[in-house]
Structure formats: C-alpha cells, structure tokens
Design a protein around this motif. Structure first.
Motif, short mmCIF file in Angstrom:
data_model
loop_
_atom_site.label_atom_id
_atom_site.label_comp_id
_atom_site.label_asym_id
_atom_site.label_seq_id
_atom_site.Cartn_x
_atom_site.Cartn_y
_atom_site.Cartn_z
N UNK A 146 0.81 -1.22 0.00
CA UNK A 146 0.00 0.00 0.00
C UNK A 146 0.84 1.27 0.00
N UNK A 147 2.05 1.22 0.55
CA UNK A 147 2.94 2.38 0.56
C UNK A 147 3.88 2.35 -0.64
N UNK A 148 4.55 1.22 -0.82
CA UNK A 148 5.64 1.14 -1.80
C UNK A 148 5.16 1.14 -3.24
N UNK A 149 3.89 0.81 -3.48
CA UNK A 149 3.35 0.89 -4.84
C UNK A 149 2.43 2.09 -5.00
N UNK A 150 2.58 3.05 -4.08
CA UNK A 150 1.82 4.29 -4.17
C UNK A 150 2.75 5.49 -4.24
N UNK A 161 -4.83 3.92 -1.90
CA UNK A 161 -3.95 2.77 -2.09
C UNK A 161 -4.09 1.77 -0.94
N UNK A 162 -4.17 2.27 0.28
CA UNK A 162 -4.34 1.40 1.44
C UNK A 162 -5.63 0.60 1.33
N UNK A 187 7.34 -4.48 -1.28
CA UNK A 187 8.28 -3.70 -2.09
C UNK A 187 8.85 -2.54 -1.26
N UNK A 188 8.48 -2.51 0.02
CA UNK A 188 8.83 -1.38 0.88
C UNK A 188 10.31 -1.20 1.09
N UNK A 204 9.58 0.22 6.57
CA UNK A 204 8.44 0.16 5.65
C UNK A 204 8.25 -1.25 5.13
N UNK A 205 9.33 -1.94 4.80
CA UNK A 205 9.21 -3.33 4.33
C UNK A 205 8.53 -4.19 5.39
N UNK A 206 8.95 -4.03 6.63
CA UNK A 206 8.36 -4.83 7.71
C UNK A 206 6.90 -4.46 7.95
N UNK A 207 6.59 -3.16 7.96
CA UNK A 207 5.21 -2.73 8.21
C UNK A 207 4.28 -3.21 7.11
#
Length: 444
Positions: A146-150, A161-162, A187-188, A204-207
C-alpha cells in the motif's frame, strides 16, 4: 489473442492448476549459503514471454520465473492495452488482464511447476483487475504494498492505495479455499530505489509485511534493495530478519535482496561487479532470494540472453560467498528501524490506519519523495565512508535514537553527486580496461 505458437489445450485451464507455495519453495532452496535468483523480465507478446520463462528455467542456477506487467496495466489504462494489442504495438511488459486466461495458461504450460514457481510483478496502486486476473489463473505469487506501490509511482492518494491493497489481500487470501497458498512480497525495502536510509527501508518493508499478515496473507517475503555501503546493508538485512523473528505472526517468510536500483554502472565489468556484490550480500546475510540486474541496465531493456547471463553470474558469485552469521547484535540500523516500527504500531491496531496516521504525523517520511501524502521534511546524504545518513530527521520518532547530526542543506550538486556514487565506485576502476565479451566476464 493467443500469440504465435501458443495453442491452449484443455489440460491447461486455470482451474486445473494447484501450484506450490512460492514462499516454501524459496525457503527450501535458498538460505544457509544457497540463493534463488530471479529476473524482472516481461514481454507483451505471449510467445516471447514464454521464451523468456523457458530460458530462466533452463539457466544454470536455481531460479524462479517472472511475469512483469506493462506500464498501461500498472496504471489501469486497459483501453490503451487493448489498442496496442489490436494495432500490434510493442508493450513493455505482459498485459495479464487483457490477454484471455487461456493465453496465459499456454504461456505457462509445462514451465510453471513445483520446481519453477512464477511471480507476477506489476507496480500498481490500484491492482484489483490484476489480482482478479491472477486469481482466475491461480497464479499465487506477486508483490507490492500500500505504501511502496503508491508513493514513488504517481499521485494516487495513500488512503486510496491502502483501501485497494486491503481489498486485494483479502481477495488473494481466498486462494486457500482452492488449496492454493498465496504469496505476497513487500516492495517497501526498495522505496525510491536509492538514497533512503536503510532503517526507513527496513521499517516500511516490515510494516507492509504486517499489513499483509493482518489481512489474511500467511506466505510473505520482505524486500531490501542494496544501497551504498556493504557493512550498512548487512546491518539492515540483519535488522529486517530480527524484526520478522520477533514480531511477524507467520513462520513462512523470507528475505529478497534487490540488486542496486539506482544509477547503474555503465561498464560491463562495473555492472557485473555490482551484481556480484549483491549476490554476496544475500548469502552473507542469509537472504534466500535475489532480484538480478543485467549489464544492459544503464542503456536499455535487457534481452532474454542478457537476463540469463545475469542469473548465472549471480549464482556463481553466490556459490563463492559464505554466510557471515545471524547479525542479531544491536546496531544503529536496528535501533532506528525498531523505533519507527514501534511508533507506527502504537498508532492503531489497524495497520492501514496506522500507516496513514504515520505519514500524516511524519513518523514515516521518505527523502526526496514528492508524493502529496509524504511530508518531505527529511533528507539524506552519503558520508565519507559511503554510508547513507540522515541529513535531517524531520518528525521521525528517532529522538535519542538517531545519531546526533546538525541538519545540513543538501544542494542540487550534492544530490546529483550522491545519486551517481555507486556508478562511480564500480565504473572507475574499469574505465581504461578492455571490456572483453560479456560471456567471458560471466565465466570468470
């Protein structure tokens, strides 16, 4: 539209597929000094896509396959895809939504099996059509978040996105009703490709992995993109693995390293040197999988042959490397990542809400990212040792944790110099050397 040489048969129907768990395969074949290697290939023509998968499968390495989707599909412009297919216009990836399921089944037939899993890679903040296409085919491995592809890819609101990714995770989890284990890769750990300090990439990857788990996904991989300093990268991967062992509510997880995603070396020797160092990083840290890059990255889209050479070179480099230990000691990178993770998890029991609040408060903030939902108060720089450091921490929850530094102004010259740091590091020793053939370099 089936493509030349691709004629689906009844036994190729999507309903007949029961693929292996992608995550279980990688954990079995990678780690403990072994490495699964993967290309990023994607072609619009089905016959060409099948040729690429077949080449990856037959490479002298332990591989998994990739269906990388085209940029129109990524942004949901399916009319543009249809027009390109109708007019015979080349696409820069595989249009899985517009091709009939039988076509993609024919692409995969005889290749996608228990010894060769296939992952779909796409880059979409609005991926519902992509997930439905994968569900029809029982393609059970993809990536994003939701973060890394937004944030890096457009201006889709983060809240949208979330919501999209929450729905897609819940949909994908329904594959288990058919006896198929779905796998999602964050992808974070690749945010912006470069110049994001490793602690933020790890957090971010972990979250995103926690977000996947909260919405029903049990087979997860966590990404980390190689950065500017090997020692710091080792700390980062160790921190990511430690967070997973401590907090992730599933045992079916692994780490995937991305070969450097920034300005790539121009020389063949420099490019292979950087790829080799990524393979060594993966083995040294116990990571199970590596996304490779080719010697053509600085100039153009690589050929199938160049992808195979990169896969085989990475496998050879990995075979010559050794595991350096679990790296569980406290490090600066772990301390920062843990502080960020704890602060975000403390905002809400719902991970989607926590992520939105964290970006609004500046607890999560990505350097040089211009998305409207990113605070943009933090900056980074590369220090004299080649490590990525915070040049300003904004509102990050790192008081008493991050190393004390005086906020410094980053000029356009500083930024461009840092962006080209890795290229210079790997190219300069080879500028005056003969290039030799790529095949010769790979065999060495």
């Amino acid at each position: 539209m089936t493509g030349a040489g691709l004629t689906p048969s009844p036994e190729q129907t999507p309903a007949g597929r029961r693929p292996a768990d992608f995550g279980e395969f990688v954990r079995r074949e990678g780690g403990n000094g072994r490495l699964v290697v993967q290309p990023r290939m994607g072609f619009g023509d089905p016959a060409r896509m099948r040729e690429g998968l077949a080449a990856a499968k037959s490479a002298d390495a332990t591989t998994v396959g990739t269906l990388t989707l085209d940029s129109y599909t990524r942004v949901g412009d399916l009319d543009a895809v249809e027009n390109a297919l109708r007019e015979g216009i080349d696409l820069n990836g595989y249009p899985i939504v517009n091709h009939p399921p039988a076509t993609t089944s024919a692409v995969l037939h005889g290749l996608w099996d228990g010894g060769f899993p296939v992952q779909v890679r796409h880059g979409s903040a609005t991926p519902i059509d992509i997930f439905w296409a994968m569900m029809r085919l029982r393609l059970n491995a993809t990536e994003g978040g939701p973060v890394s592809y937004c944030l890096p890819y457009g201006r889709t609101p983060l809240a949208e996105a979330v919501k999209n990714w929450e729905g897609c995770c819940k949909l994908y989890a329904r594959l288990r009703d058919a006896g198929v284990e779905p796998h999602l890769e964050t992808f974070g750990g690749c945010m912006m490709g470069q110049l994001c300090p490793p602690s933020m990439l790890v957090a971010i990857s972990f979250l995103e992995a926690m977000f996947f788990a909260q919405h029903g996904i049990r087979s997860i991989s966590l990404s980390y993109a190689q950065q500017t300093h090997t020692g710091q990268d080792r700390e980062a991967v160790a921190a990511l693995r430690r967070l997973c062992a401590e907090l992730l509510p599933t045992d079916n997880w692994h780490v995937v390293i991305y070969t450097y995603m920034g300005v790539y070396p121009e020389t063949t020797r420099g490019a292979y040197g950087l790829l080799g160092s990524a393979a060594e990083l993966a083995v040294a840290t116990g990571a199970e999988r590596l996304i490779v890059k080719t010697a053509a990255e600085a100039r153009r889209i690589p050929t199938i042959h160049e992808n195979v050479l990169a896969l085989e070179y990475a496998a050879r480099a990995a075979a010559g490397a050794s595991f350096a230990g679990d790296g569980s000691a406290d490090t600066q990178t772990y301390a920062e990542a843990r502080a960020i993770v704890d602060a975000v998890l403390g905002l809400s029991d719902d991970l989607g809400s926590a992520l939105l609040t964290a970006f609004r408060l500046g607890y999560l903030d990505v350097p040089y990212c211009v998305h409207p939902d990113n605070a943009g108060r933090v900056r980074s720089h590369i220090d004299a040792e080649g490590r990525l450091r915070w040049a300003g921490t904004g509102n990050l929850p790192l008081r008493g944790v991050a190393e004390r530094t005086t906020p410094r102004k980053i000029t356009s010259y500083d930024l461009m110099n840092d962006l080209h740091h890795v290229r210079r590091k790997f190219d300069e020793p080879h500028r005056n050397l003969g290039t030799g053939s790529v095949a010769e370099l790979v065999r060495r």
